[in-house]
Design an enzyme around this catalytic site. Structure first.
Site, short mmCIF file in Angstrom:
data_model
loop_
_atom_site.label_atom_id
_atom_site.label_comp_id
_atom_site.label_asym_id
_atom_site.label_seq_id
_atom_site.Cartn_x
_atom_site.Cartn_y
_atom_site.Cartn_z
N ASP A 29 25.44 -11.85 -4.15
CA ASP A 29 25.82 -12.90 -5.10
C ASP A 29 27.24 -12.55 -5.56
O ASP A 29 27.45 -11.59 -6.29
CB ASP A 29 24.83 -12.90 -6.27
CG ASP A 29 25.25 -13.79 -7.44
OD1 ASP A 29 26.38 -14.29 -7.45
OD2 ASP A 29 24.42 -13.98 -8.35
N HIS B 47 18.02 -12.09 -3.82
CA HIS B 47 19.40 -11.83 -3.36
C HIS B 47 20.43 -12.17 -4.43
O HIS B 47 21.62 -12.18 -4.16
CB HIS B 47 19.69 -12.58 -2.06
CG HIS B 47 19.01 -12.00 -0.87
ND1 HIS B 47 18.99 -12.60 0.36
CD2 HIS B 47 18.31 -10.83 -0.72
CE1 HIS B 47 18.32 -11.84 1.23
NE2 HIS B 47 17.89 -10.76 0.59
N ASP C 169 19.68 -13.64 -11.97
CA ASP C 169 19.80 -14.99 -12.52
C ASP C 169 19.67 -16.01 -11.39
O ASP C 169 19.36 -15.64 -10.25
CB ASP C 169 21.15 -15.15 -13.26
CG ASP C 169 22.35 -14.78 -12.40
OD1 ASP C 169 22.22 -14.84 -11.15
OD2 ASP C 169 23.41 -14.43 -12.95
N ASP D 275 0.81 -1.22 0.00
CA ASP D 275 0.00 0.00 0.00
C ASP D 275 0.84 1.27 0.00
O ASP D 275 0.34 2.35 0.30
CB ASP D 275 -0.95 0.01 1.21
CG ASP D 275 -0.20 0.04 2.54
OD1 ASP D 275 1.06 -0.04 2.53
OD2 ASP D 275 -0.86 0.12 3.59
N ASN E 281 14.06 -0.66 8.32
CA ASN E 281 13.88 0.04 7.05
C ASN E 281 14.89 1.16 6.82
O ASN E 281 14.98 1.70 5.71
CB ASN E 281 12.46 0.61 6.94
CG ASN E 281 11.45 -0.46 6.54
OD1 ASN E 281 11.82 -1.46 5.91
ND2 ASN E 281 10.21 -0.27 6.91
N SER F 62 2.88 2.40 1.99
CA SER F 62 3.04 3.08 3.29
C SER F 62 4.51 3.29 3.64
O SER F 62 4.84 4.16 4.44
CB SER F 62 2.32 2.30 4.39
OG SER F 62 2.69 0.94 4.37
N THR G 253 27.71 -13.00 -10.01
CA THR G 253 27.06 -12.07 -10.97
C THR G 253 26.20 -11.09 -10.18
O THR G 253 24.97 -11.17 -10.21
CB THR G 253 26.20 -12.85 -11.99
OG1 THR G 253 25.25 -13.69 -11.26
CG2 THR G 253 27.04 -13.74 -12.88
#
Length: 309
Positions: free
Chosen positions: A229, A176, A237, A57, A76, A59, A232
């Site tokens: 990763d 990730h 991928d 939403d 956050n 927010s 790459t």
């Protein structure tokens, strides 16, 4: 408990009110991505964080004068500014052509799809028709987002509370395959895993050495970015899953997906087939986009994404 309310969403929700919305968002997001590739993981992660706290939403985009909005919560604070900038720029572009018609929540869902495609991942149809939430409190974030230390039980429970299966959880963890983290999120695996084993034994020893060079025990630079990763890092991928099989997952919550027998077979399946992973990821993204959706007078169409009307 987040309630699913997907009955009112449809892929052609704006067919008569803003028929070019997908193209407008695509152009804005592409421009931003060409300026910085961080746009991709930042936007994708922000969408996930938004949906898992009170539903998809927008927010998480709201700014509060007192610093107590959703984006101010501890979990956050690390959301990259490029994600917010991406959605805000797309919203400006949409407003110029369709004022007051398209929600920030829908623009964020479209932007999340666009960054996956820009990074080399699969395209998929996005359902639209969400309204923007009327509440954004830091206190609502507590225990709603998966931390890097969670085990499979914790992950399964958290995703199930959002109507998502174990397969959805494993597929969405595959996000990730792009992005980075900071030393404090995984240093415990290098230096104080347990009393008798400072290094997590499920971590490939050569990879552990490499991580120790980026993140020394004392005086680690908090701004150092370590790719999720290692092979790459900017390409969407299935190499993330191949890394898990090789014991090169960065977080405990990544590596546990291979180590736990309940999730291991799916990790191997995704490691062996990009097509299987892409299919599962796109299905999971569509389900994620239905979590806690607001419709009608449950929400509004914000004029500016960072402020309630």
């Amino acid at each position: 408990m987040v309630v699913e309310s997907d009955a009112q969403l449809s892929e052609n929700f704006y067919a008569s009110t803003c028929p070019n919305v997908e193209l407008i968002v695509r152009q804005a997001v592409t421009t931003k991505y060409q300026q910085t590739t961080i746009t991709a993981p930042a936007t994708l992660r922000m969408f996930f964080h938004d949906c898992f706290v009170g539903g998809c939403d927008a927010s998480v985009l709201v700014t509060s004068d007192n610093g107590d909005a959703e984006k101010d919560a501890q979990d956050n604070i690390s959301l990259a500014g490029d994600g917010f900038d991406t959605v805000n720029k797309a919203k400006l572009a949409v407003e110029a052509q369709c004022p007051g018609r398209v929600s920030c929540a829908d623009i964020m869902a479209l932007a999340a799809r666009e960054v996956v495609v820009l990074a080399g991942g699969p395209g998929f149809k996005v359902e639209l028709g969400r309204r923007d939430g009327l509440v954004s409190n830091a206190s609502r974030v507590d225990r709603k987002l998966p931390g890097p230390e969670l085990d499979v039980n914790g992950l399964v429970d958290l995703f199930a509370s959002n109507g998502l299966t174990m397969t959805d959880m494993i597929a969405l963890s595959g996000a990730h395959t792009i992005g980075f983290s900071h030393c404090d999120r995984f240093a415990n695996r290098l230096y104080n895993f347990s009393t008798f084993m400072p290094v997590d034994p499920t971590l490939d020893p050569a990879y552990a050495q490499q991580l120790m060079q980026s993140c020394p025990r004392v005086g680690a630079d908090p701004s150092v970015a370590v790719n999720l990763d290692l092979n790459t890092p900017n390409v969407f991928d299935n190499v993330y899953f191949q890394n898990l099989v090789a014991r090169k997952g960065l977080f405990t919550s990544d590596q546990i997906l291979f180590n736990d027998f309940r999730s291991q077979a799916t990790v191997i399946r995704f490691a062996n087939s990009a097509e299987e992973f892409n299919r599962a990821f796109t299905a999971a993204m569509r389900k994620l986009g239905r979590v806690g959706v607001k419709v009608g007078n449950q929400g509004e169409i914000r004029r500016v994404c960072s402020a309630f009307n």
